[in-house]
Design a protein around this motif. Sequence first.
Motif, short mmCIF file in Angstrom:
data_model
loop_
_atom_site.label_atom_id
_atom_site.label_comp_id
_atom_site.label_asym_id
_atom_site.label_seq_id
_atom_site.Cartn_x
_atom_site.Cartn_y
_atom_site.Cartn_z
N VAL A 173 34.25 43.04 54.75
CA VAL A 173 33.74 43.01 56.13
C VAL A 173 32.88 41.66 56.10
CG1 VAL A 173 31.80 43.83 57.67
CG2 VAL A 173 33.36 45.40 56.36
N HIS B 121 35.52 38.68 57.12
CA HIS B 121 36.47 39.07 58.09
C HIS B 121 37.14 38.02 58.82
CE1 HIS B 121 32.89 38.46 60.37
NE2 HIS B 121 33.57 38.14 61.46
N LEU C 24 36.09 48.76 57.29
CA LEU C 24 35.15 49.08 58.00
C LEU C 24 35.08 50.47 58.43
CD1 LEU C 24 32.76 47.86 59.90
CD2 LEU C 24 34.60 47.49 61.41
#
Length: 454
Positions: free
Chosen positions: A240, A243, A255
């Motif tokens: 995450v 990203h 996620l």
Amino acid sequence: MQKQQGKHGGGASATPAAKRGRATVSGNSAAAASADTAAAPSSLLGPSLQVHSTFADQNNKRIVLALQSGLKSELTWALNALTLLSFKEKEEVRKDATPLAKIPGLLDALLQVIDDWRDIAQPRDFLKTQRVRLLANTVVTGVGNEYEALNSNDAVSNPRVVPSSPVTEVSVQNNRNRTRPPLWWLDEDGLFNLDDEGRAENQQCAVAASNIIRNFSFMPENEVIMAQHRHLLEMVFQCVEDHITEDEELVTNALETVVNLAPLLDLRIFSSLKPSFIKITGKRAVQAIMGMLGSSVKAWHCAAAELLGRLIINPDNEPFILPFGPQIYKRLVELLSFPAIDAQAAAVGALYNLAEVNMDCRLKLASERWAVDRLLKVIKAPHPVPEVCRKAAIILESLVSEPQNKALLLAYENAFAEILFSDGRYSDTFGRILYELTSRQGNKVVTARGVWGM
């Protein structure tokens, strides 16, 4: 593996799981490209392929060993099998679903596949240490063009070339003129050979492994195990966090996994005594979520808002989340203005939980510009989901319960009265709101004495 993964991704997009629907992210990953070119009968793919209930019990050890081997054929078989075992249609009750706890070492083996990809996905300049190779004495794994590289550049290991032949002399002379060092195909880090094809195949394996982990997170019997697995949580938060540069499908799967596990997640695990593989802290994890909350991708910022709303339910997570309160409120109020109804629903759900935390949260939310206007707009529109409108009304009631907010909310007295008389579904809530706004301190006590004759 490519065909099974593509079928699974498409099936999950069309029919979201009962626990939480799969977000749709448009990307050009290798997995999506390979799925489009799959040429297999649809009757052999996805949920239509019935998996025998005893399959996992008979092959659990082989699945783990296949994932740990790093061999292309073994990885393909294991990832295909796990994709089928972990697939679950909407509202489907599968008695033969395989809990993660029944396969010892499976989660670690899947995480190793993703770690191997992330090791080679990052530039070499940023790698401080090399990861230990699982196949220390193995030259080829079957991934990429390593066989061609091995045969064309190593005259000794090529059985088709005689050492004393003129062809050998020419080959040796050509190798000397090249600038590449000896054994150049082993010069990179990681288990796999790093030609372009090998990197693409390794990336696809990592996406498939993350998709399986995401599927496992939908199974209630796996939630406690996964929410307490530090390596897993570190991996998903690192994906995450990265990203911007990481594969979109890998980020989405990570996620969704952490969103499913959020009600059981305690951010203090990153400061616990459990072995750590990636140096992720609680503050860094929340910063990663904030990065997703500010993303322009709808699926990502909606999931990030939902994640924050679920994390704040646990009081132990408040010290990590509340320092980012002003940024969170501003972004969530901004999401309320988006035309997408799912973005509004995610923002209202997060604000609903945040408004229940403490007085400071309610004061800051009330002073956020456009917060009350946009909450009223969600109710007046109205939002297609009645539960979202109900939560928006309760948020306003929580804000008006603080005496310091009355001066700000008195400006909306006419708007509250309009909803009170026009919509009977929320008349009780807005009746209490207007009573709080117009009553003086101590009126509640006088009313109680009058009713009960005290």
